[in-house]
Design an enzyme around this catalytic site. Structure first.
Site, short mmCIF file in Angstrom:
data_model
loop_
_atom_site.label_atom_id
_atom_site.label_comp_id
_atom_site.label_asym_id
_atom_site.label_seq_id
_atom_site.Cartn_x
_atom_site.Cartn_y
_atom_site.Cartn_z
N GLU A 30 62.62 -16.68 70.93
CA GLU A 30 63.59 -17.03 69.89
C GLU A 30 63.25 -18.39 69.29
OE1 GLU A 30 67.64 -14.73 71.34
OE2 GLU A 30 67.29 -16.77 72.05
N PHE B 201 62.99 -0.33 71.48
CA PHE B 201 63.96 0.63 70.99
C PHE B 201 63.66 1.97 71.64
CE2 PHE B 201 63.68 -2.39 67.40
CZ PHE B 201 65.00 -2.80 67.39
N GLU C 206 73.92 2.17 67.23
CA GLU C 206 74.26 0.77 67.39
C GLU C 206 75.70 0.50 66.94
OE1 GLU C 206 72.59 -3.72 66.45
OE2 GLU C 206 71.76 -2.01 65.37
N ARG D 216 67.35 16.21 64.40
CA ARG D 216 67.67 14.84 64.03
C ARG D 216 67.07 13.87 65.05
NH1 ARG D 216 68.61 17.05 60.01
NH2 ARG D 216 70.54 17.10 58.77
N GLU D 217 66.70 12.67 64.57
CA GLU D 217 66.25 11.61 65.46
C GLU D 217 67.36 10.56 65.56
OE1 GLU D 217 64.02 12.58 62.85
OE2 GLU D 217 63.14 13.98 64.32
N GLY E 30 73.89 6.90 60.35
CA GLY E 30 73.05 8.01 59.91
C GLY E 30 71.89 8.27 60.84
N GLU F 75 62.60 -15.27 75.35
CA GLU F 75 62.88 -14.17 74.44
C GLU F 75 62.22 -14.39 73.08
OE1 GLU F 75 67.04 -13.26 74.28
OE2 GLU F 75 67.20 -13.00 76.46
N GLU G 66 72.14 -19.72 70.97
CA GLU G 66 71.52 -19.72 69.64
C GLU G 66 71.92 -20.93 68.80
OE1 GLU G 66 71.96 -16.07 67.51
OE2 GLU G 66 70.90 -14.90 69.03
#
Length: 202
Positions: free
Chosen positions: A157, A22, A132, A44-45, A128, A155, A109
């Site tokens: 998964e 991220f 995304e 703000r982040e 907020g 990945e 998937e």
């Protein structure tokens, strides 16, 4: 009604605070207030993520729904389990469209092919503090032989596919066994659209 827009925002400063899986930017910004004046400069982040897709897999002939189950880091403090029943989902690469990603993720998937695709909603997941943005679809699939464990090993998964009769899936929704927003939204949408889809996709 007059709404405020992008011209009513000033980004005073922006710096990358974290650059991992991220990304996190630290912002100094101010914005116009509803009374017409400007706010003080705020810190703000913002968590930065690629746009994403979510896909509800529905078989109108079987009147059945496929959900996937996988471990989710964000749920590690859930008192029941960090394994979540949810939709097929994935991130959009820069050169892909949402329908292409929906078809790819459904194959990866759930080992299913998309026979038809209908948009549900596009929306911010948690505005907020994150940018995304999700494109939500319902996919017509043949779930006759669906099931098993799938996902891409590279990945990491480990994704188990569950096929539920429509009534059982709605019971999971109503008793709280479905506890993530996009799956709740998609199942509630299907409750409203099921009769039309069964006629349209028969």
């Amino acid at each position: 009604m007059t709404r405020l827009g992008i011209g009513d925002l000033e980004i005073v400063a922006r710096e990358r605070a974290y650059d991992g899986f991220f990304k996190l930017d630290k912002l100094q910004l101010r914005h116009r207030k509803f009374a017409g004046d400007w706010s003080a400069t705020l810190t703000r982040e913002l968590v930065l993520r690629h746009e994403a897709v979510g896909v509800l897999l529905y078989d109108p002939q079987l009147d059945a729904i496929a959900l996937v189950e996988q471990f989710r880091t964000g749920a590690i403090e859930n008192k029941n389990s960090p394994w979540i029943l949810e939709l097929v989902a994935g991130l959009i690469d820069r050169d892909e469209t949402p329908p292409v990603v929906a078809a790819r993720e459904t194959q990866e998937e759930a080992n299913c092919s998309v026979l038809a695709l209908e948009p549900i909603y596009d929306f911010f997941m948690s505005p907020g503090g994150s940018n995304e943005y999700l494109h939500l679809f319902c996919a017509r699939c043949d779930l006759q032989n669906a099931g098993g464990v799938h996902g891409l090993p590279e990945e990491h998964e480990d994704i188990r596919v569950h096929v539920f009769p429509y009534a059982d899936a709605i019971a999971l929704l109503q008793n709280g066994a479905v506890n993530n927003a996009i799956t709740i939204i998609a199942l509630q949408w299907l409750q409203l659209q099921r009769a039309r889809l069964r006629e349209q996709w028969r």
